[in-house]
Design an enzyme around this catalytic site. Structure first.
Site, PDB file in Angstrom:
ATOM      1  N   ASP A   1       0.864  -1.186   0.000  1.00 22.05           N
ATOM      2  CA  ASP A   1       0.000   0.000   0.000  1.00 22.05           C
ATOM      3  C   ASP A   1       0.901   1.237   0.000  1.00 22.05           C
ATOM      4  O   ASP A   1       1.880   1.300   0.757  1.00 22.05           O
ATOM      5  CB  ASP A   1      -0.911   0.003   1.229  1.00 22.05           C
ATOM      6  CG  ASP A   1      -1.855   1.195   1.234  1.00 22.05           C
ATOM      7  OD1 ASP A   1      -2.928   1.094   0.619  1.00 22.05           O
ATOM      8  OD2 ASP A   1      -1.489   2.221   1.847  1.00 22.05           O
ATOM      9  N   LEU A   2       0.572   2.222  -0.844  1.00 25.01           N
ATOM     10  CA  LEU A   2       1.399   3.424  -0.944  1.00 25.01           C
ATOM     11  C   LEU A   2       1.111   4.368   0.220  1.00 25.01           C
ATOM     12  O   LEU A   2      -0.051   4.720   0.478  1.00 25.01           O
ATOM     13  CB  LEU A   2       1.126   4.148  -2.264  1.00 25.01           C
ATOM     14  CG  LEU A   2       1.496   3.390  -3.544  1.00 25.01           C
ATOM     15  CD1 LEU A   2       1.188   4.246  -4.770  1.00 25.01           C
ATOM     16  CD2 LEU A   2       2.958   2.986  -3.534  1.00 25.01           C
TER      17      LEU A   2
ATOM     18  N   ASP B   1      -4.584   2.124  -4.546  1.00 23.51           N
ATOM     19  CA  ASP B   1      -3.123   2.046  -4.435  1.00 23.51           C
ATOM     20  C   ASP B   1      -2.698   0.784  -3.681  1.00 23.51           C
ATOM     21  O   ASP B   1      -1.665   0.768  -3.022  1.00 23.51           O
ATOM     22  CB  ASP B   1      -2.575   3.297  -3.754  1.00 23.51           C
ATOM     23  CG  ASP B   1      -3.119   3.493  -2.340  1.00 23.51           C
ATOM     24  OD1 ASP B   1      -4.233   3.019  -2.059  1.00 23.51           O
ATOM     25  OD2 ASP B   1      -2.430   4.117  -1.508  1.00 23.51           O
TER      26      ASP B   1
END
Length: 313
Positions: free
Chosen positions: A191-192, A236
């Site tokens: 996950d960003l 994301d």
């Protein structure tokens, strides 16, 4: 299993269509041996053969190092067939001639198969143990069959690929867990960190560019690993699936390699990545929903510990 093989194994009706392609080609050239192949980065795999013939050493399932493959010499940029009516006369080099004669191929016609995005898939090949002429009309008919097959590949690609990043999508991941005989493996849930701020500050167009770049970096990562693929779950969130048992040292190395690959962005974007890792073993029931839940929990712990790090549950 290479990535191409892994993908088409999940395609709907692939076996049936492959048989149809060979049957149509046999209607045009009934006395020839015809076979369908796919390429990986290093090998050519014979997927289907119209028939087994004692006089030609080509069989279904055999793989050939790409550098030793005659089909590797086909011009995929111009999508032109490679034709040797008489191998002993028309081949341009002695090593190439010997490659064909060693399996008793005296005539060869190879047609390139590419996906509509330009990516190489493989070839449709026609061979015989005797010299043979292939006229323009015959080659044109075979090229029409190849185009039909390419359109099918594109339809399947769209079903299993994320349109923005061209990584596999959630549907592919689900189908993989439904159809493959799994033993051991792991999910790396990425996950960003800071992605929402990028969208809010620089707009969704820049956000899309970031996601595309993540896709590029994950493709590069999985290319260097065997039996590995990457998925965009949505937004994301991304998954990297690795088959096989990983030692603690290997997990640490791979996780840090992923974190490093996702650490370099424009300074004002302040992006990083957190990773949650879950391992599975076929000695217990494997449910993708449960694995994703556990990976999500591990991801939460990585973020709670300060982000830009991994946690393995």
């Amino acid at each position: 299993m290479n990535s191409v093989d892994q993908e088409f194994r999940l395609y709907q009706n692939f076996d049936e269509l492959a048989e149809d392609v060979l049957d149509l080609a046999k209607e045009i050239l009934p006395d020839k041996l015809i076979y369908l192949t796919s390429f990986s980065a290093s090998k050519q795999l014979v997927l289907r053969v119209s028939e087994e013939r004692e006089d030609i050493a080509i069989s279904e399932g055999m793989d050939i190092p790409l550098e030793n493959s005659v089909c590797h010499r086909i011009n995929f940029n111009k999508m032109q067939p490679l034709v040797y009516p008489d191998v002993e006369v028309h081949t341009e080099s002695l090593p190439l001639r010997n490659l064909l004669l060693d399996v008793n191929i005296k005539s060869y016609l190879g047609l390139p198969i590419a996906k509509l995005n330009g990516e190489r898939f493989g070839t449709l090949c026609v061979v015989d143990s005797q010299a043979s002429e292939y006229d323009d009309h015959t080659i044109e008919l075979l090229q029409r069959i190849v185009r039909m097959f390419s359109y099918y590949l594109e339809l399947e690609r769209r079903a299993y690929r994320d349109p923005l990043t061209d990584l596999y999508n959630r549907h592919y991941l689900m189908r993989f867990f439904e159809t493959e005989k799994l033993t051991t493996g792991s999910l790396f849930f990425l996950d960003l960190d800071g992605f929402k701020k990028v969208n809010d500050t620089f707009g969704h167009d820049r956000g899309d560019e970031v996601l595309k770049e993540v896709g590029n970096r994950l493709r590069h990562f999985v290319m260097n690993q065997s039996q590995t693929f990457a998925v965009r779950l949505g937004g994301d969130e991304f998954i990297v699936h690795l088959s096989g048992k990983l030692a603690e040292e290997a997990i640490d190395q791979l996780a840090n390699e992923l974190l490093q690959s996702m650490s370099e962005w424009k300074q004002d974007e302040q992006l990083s990545t957190s990773v949650g890792i879950v391992l599975y073993d076929a000695s217990e029931p494997i449910l993708l929903t449960e694995l994703l839940r556990q990976a999500d929990q591990a991801l939460y712990k990585a973020k709670a510990a300060g982000k830009n790090r991994y946690y393995c549950c």
